[in-house]
Scaffold this motif. Structure first.
Motif, PDB file in Angstrom:
ATOM      1  N   LEU A 166       0.887  -1.225   0.034  1.00  0.00           N
ATOM      2  CA  LEU A 166       0.142  -0.002  -0.035  1.00  0.00           C
ATOM      3  C   LEU A 166       0.788   1.282   0.128  1.00  0.00           C
ATOM      4  CD1 LEU A 166      -2.767  -1.059   2.449  1.00  0.00           C
ATOM      5  CD2 LEU A 166      -3.037  -0.516   0.023  1.00  0.00           C
ATOM      6  N   GLN A 167       2.103   1.467   0.755  1.00  0.00           N
ATOM      7  CA  GLN A 167       2.767   2.548   0.806  1.00  0.00           C
ATOM      8  C   GLN A 167       3.466   2.679  -0.656  1.00  0.00           C
ATOM      9  OE1 GLN A 167       6.009   2.161   3.864  1.00  0.00           O
ATOM     10  NE2 GLN A 167       6.713   3.946   3.295  1.00  0.00           N
ATOM     11  N   GLN A 168       3.941   1.573  -1.334  1.00  0.00           N
ATOM     12  CA  GLN A 168       4.349   1.696  -2.764  1.00  0.00           C
ATOM     13  C   GLN A 168       3.348   2.347  -3.624  1.00  0.00           C
ATOM     14  OE1 GLN A 168       5.737  -2.460  -2.203  1.00  0.00           O
ATOM     15  NE2 GLN A 168       7.413  -1.708  -3.846  1.00  0.00           N
ATOM     16  N   ILE A 169       2.204   1.804  -3.448  1.00  0.00           N
ATOM     17  CA  ILE A 169       1.119   2.234  -4.226  1.00  0.00           C
ATOM     18  C   ILE A 169       0.896   3.740  -4.100  1.00  0.00           C
ATOM     19  CG2 ILE A 169      -1.330   2.069  -4.925  1.00  0.00           C
ATOM     20  CD1 ILE A 169      -1.256  -0.916  -4.213  1.00  0.00           C
ATOM     21  N   ILE A 173      -0.497   9.818  -3.230  1.00  0.00           N
ATOM     22  CA  ILE A 173      -1.466  10.013  -2.331  1.00  0.00           C
ATOM     23  C   ILE A 173      -1.078   9.531  -1.009  1.00  0.00           C
ATOM     24  CG2 ILE A 173      -3.629   9.687  -3.911  1.00  0.00           C
ATOM     25  CD1 ILE A 173      -3.934   6.864  -2.984  1.00  0.00           C
ATOM     26  N   SER A 174      -1.767   9.998   0.083  1.00  0.00           N
ATOM     27  CA  SER A 174      -1.202   9.410   1.308  1.00  0.00           C
ATOM     28  C   SER A 174      -1.350   7.909   1.651  1.00  0.00           C
ATOM     29  CB  SER A 174      -1.960  10.309   2.544  1.00  0.00           C
ATOM     30  OG  SER A 174      -3.113   9.730   2.888  1.00  0.00           O
ATOM     31  N   ALA A 175      -0.387   7.395   2.213  1.00  0.00           N
ATOM     32  CA  ALA A 175      -0.382   5.983   2.502  1.00  0.00           C
ATOM     33  C   ALA A 175      -1.595   5.785   3.701  1.00  0.00           C
ATOM     34  CB  ALA A 175       0.898   5.476   3.051  1.00  0.00           C
ATOM     35  N   GLU A 176      -1.761   6.705   4.521  1.00  0.00           N
ATOM     36  CA  GLU A 176      -2.541   6.839   5.471  1.00  0.00           C
ATOM     37  C   GLU A 176      -3.849   6.381   5.127  1.00  0.00           C
ATOM     38  OE1 GLU A 176      -2.119  10.308   8.023  1.00  0.00           O
ATOM     39  OE2 GLU A 176      -0.537   9.327   9.382  1.00  0.00           O
ATOM     40  N   SER A 177      -4.257   7.122   4.182  1.00  0.00           N
ATOM     41  CA  SER A 177      -5.767   6.962   3.547  1.00  0.00           C
ATOM     42  C   SER A 177      -5.822   5.470   2.746  1.00  0.00           C
ATOM     43  CB  SER A 177      -6.037   8.028   2.352  1.00  0.00           C
ATOM     44  OG  SER A 177      -5.187   7.830   1.103  1.00  0.00           O
ATOM     45  N   LEU A 178      -4.889   4.950   2.382  1.00  0.00           N
ATOM     46  CA  LEU A 178      -5.151   3.547   1.951  1.00  0.00           C
ATOM     47  C   LEU A 178      -5.246   2.872   3.305  1.00  0.00           C
ATOM     48  CD1 LEU A 178      -2.535   3.524  -0.985  1.00  0.00           C
ATOM     49  CD2 LEU A 178      -5.256   3.831  -1.074  1.00  0.00           C
ATOM     50  N   TYR A 179      -4.372   3.175   4.219  1.00  0.00           N
ATOM     51  CA  TYR A 179      -4.221   2.234   5.521  1.00  0.00           C
ATOM     52  C   TYR A 179      -5.669   2.163   5.904  1.00  0.00           C
ATOM     53  CZ  TYR A 179       0.981   2.101   5.291  1.00  0.00           C
ATOM     54  OH  TYR A 179       1.801   1.959   4.853  1.00  0.00           O
ATOM     55  N   VAL A 180      -6.416   3.466   5.902  1.00  0.00           N
ATOM     56  CA  VAL A 180      -7.632   3.313   6.676  1.00  0.00           C
ATOM     57  C   VAL A 180      -8.668   2.653   5.772  1.00  0.00           C
ATOM     58  CG1 VAL A 180      -9.775   4.963   7.126  1.00  0.00           C
ATOM     59  CG2 VAL A 180      -7.366   5.567   7.627  1.00  0.00           C
ATOM     60  N   ARG A 181      -8.602   2.815   4.553  1.00  0.00           N
ATOM     61  CA  ARG A 181      -9.467   2.159   3.507  1.00  0.00           C
ATOM     62  C   ARG A 181      -9.209   0.644   3.496  1.00  0.00           C
ATOM     63  NH1 ARG A 181     -12.770   5.296   0.116  1.00  0.00           N
ATOM     64  NH2 ARG A 181     -11.929   7.208   0.151  1.00  0.00           N
ATOM     65  N   GLU A 184      -4.949  16.819   2.814  1.00  0.00           N
ATOM     66  CA  GLU A 184      -3.753  16.669   2.088  1.00  0.00           C
ATOM     67  C   GLU A 184      -3.800  16.028   0.681  1.00  0.00           C
ATOM     68  OE1 GLU A 184      -0.634  15.506   4.525  1.00  0.00           O
ATOM     69  OE2 GLU A 184      -1.066  17.217   5.755  1.00  0.00           O
ATOM     70  N   ASP A 185      -4.786  14.958   0.612  1.00  0.00           N
ATOM     71  CA  ASP A 185      -4.963  14.044  -0.519  1.00  0.00           C
ATOM     72  C   ASP A 185      -5.749  14.957  -1.431  1.00  0.00           C
ATOM     73  OD1 ASP A 185      -3.944  11.807   0.433  1.00  0.00           O
ATOM     74  OD2 ASP A 185      -5.768  10.762   0.987  1.00  0.00           O
ATOM     75  N   ALA A 186      -6.545  15.650  -1.189  1.00  0.00           N
ATOM     76  CA  ALA A 186      -7.763  16.563  -2.104  1.00  0.00           C
ATOM     77  C   ALA A 186      -6.591  17.597  -2.725  1.00  0.00           C
ATOM     78  CB  ALA A 186      -8.634  17.289  -1.371  1.00  0.00           C
ATOM     79  N   ILE A 187      -5.722  18.054  -2.071  1.00  0.00           N
ATOM     80  CA  ILE A 187      -4.799  19.247  -2.892  1.00  0.00           C
ATOM     81  C   ILE A 187      -3.853  18.418  -3.689  1.00  0.00           C
ATOM     82  CG2 ILE A 187      -2.728  20.357  -2.235  1.00  0.00           C
ATOM     83  CD1 ILE A 187      -3.972  21.314   0.558  1.00  0.00           C
ATOM     84  N   ALA A 188      -3.211  17.305  -3.403  1.00  0.00           N
ATOM     85  CA  ALA A 188      -2.353  16.342  -4.026  1.00  0.00           C
ATOM     86  C   ALA A 188      -3.067  15.936  -5.313  1.00  0.00           C
ATOM     87  CB  ALA A 188      -1.989  15.486  -3.288  1.00  0.00           C
ATOM     88  N   LEU A 189      -4.575  15.525  -5.394  1.00  0.00           N
ATOM     89  CA  LEU A 189      -5.074  14.942  -6.340  1.00  0.00           C
ATOM     90  C   LEU A 189      -5.650  15.998  -7.290  1.00  0.00           C
ATOM     91  CD1 LEU A 189      -6.626  11.857  -4.678  1.00  0.00           C
ATOM     92  CD2 LEU A 189      -5.046  11.970  -6.382  1.00  0.00           C
ATOM     93  N   ASP A 247       3.003  18.162  11.064  1.00  0.00           N
ATOM     94  CA  ASP A 247       4.247  18.036  10.359  1.00  0.00           C
ATOM     95  C   ASP A 247       3.761  16.572   9.505  1.00  0.00           C
ATOM     96  OD1 ASP A 247       5.649  20.033  10.775  1.00  0.00           O
ATOM     97  OD2 ASP A 247       6.478  19.340  12.406  1.00  0.00           O
ATOM     98  N   GLU A 248       4.333  16.676   8.133  1.00  0.00           N
ATOM     99  CA  GLU A 248       4.019  15.397   7.581  1.00  0.00           C
ATOM    100  C   GLU A 248       4.802  14.024   8.386  1.00  0.00           C
ATOM    101  OE1 GLU A 248       3.817  13.579   3.154  1.00  0.00           O
ATOM    102  OE2 GLU A 248       5.128  15.218   3.516  1.00  0.00           O
ATOM    103  N   ALA A 249       4.226  13.166   8.660  1.00  0.00           N
ATOM    104  CA  ALA A 249       4.823  11.890   9.244  1.00  0.00           C
ATOM    105  C   ALA A 249       5.610  11.260   8.166  1.00  0.00           C
ATOM    106  CB  ALA A 249       4.032  10.990   9.734  1.00  0.00           C
TER     107      ALA A 249
END
Length: 137
Positions: free
Chosen positions: A57-60, A66-74, A89-94, A117-119
């Motif tokens: 998930l982190q690689q994807i 996109i944030s790895a956290e959002s994928l971890y949640v999903r 942050e995801d909305a801005i990035a996308l 701060d971004e982890a």
């Protein structure tokens, strides 16, 4: 009951990944090359047949920007409460209307306002790995 819930989570993750890949205008083959994950395995993830590891998930997430956290949640690895401001942050990035420079500036400003701060990906992966180990014990 829990097995059915996990299946829905995996299917939802696959749908989300397919949508994000489409927004990034990236083929499955291109994503496979960027992530060093096989094309068939990514296809199985998108179809909800496989539940990927935190590392995959982190690689994807990195490849799709996109944030790895959002994928971890999903994926059901992290609770939604732990993801916090990552949705913004995801909305801005996308947002395809913004340039990379604009995205960076907006993220910096947003983080300064909310005091976060971004982890680092390494710290996040360690947290998720610990959570996965606790689930299996």
């Amino acid at each position: 009951m829990a097995k059915l819930s996990m299946q829905k989570t995996v299917e939802g993750l696959g749908d989300y990944l397919r949508e994000q890949r489409g927004q990034a205008q990236m083929s499955l083959r291109q994503l496979a090359e960027l992530t060093d994950v096989s094309n068939p395995y990514l296809s199985q993830i998108e179809r909800g047949l496989r539940r990927p590891s935190a590392e995959v998930l982190q690689q994807i997430a990195k490849a799709l920007r996109i944030s790895a956290e959002s994928l971890y949640v999903r994926a059901g690895i992290l609770d939604a409460d732990e993801s916090g401001a990552r949705m913004v942050e995801d909305a801005i990035a996308l947002d395809p209307r913004l340039t990379e420079r604009q995205k960076t500036a907006l993220l910096d400003i947003y983080r300064s306002f909310v005091g976060t701060d971004e982890a680092s990906d390494t710290e996040l992966a360690a947290t998720v790995t610990e959570a996965n180990q606790e689930e299996t014990t």
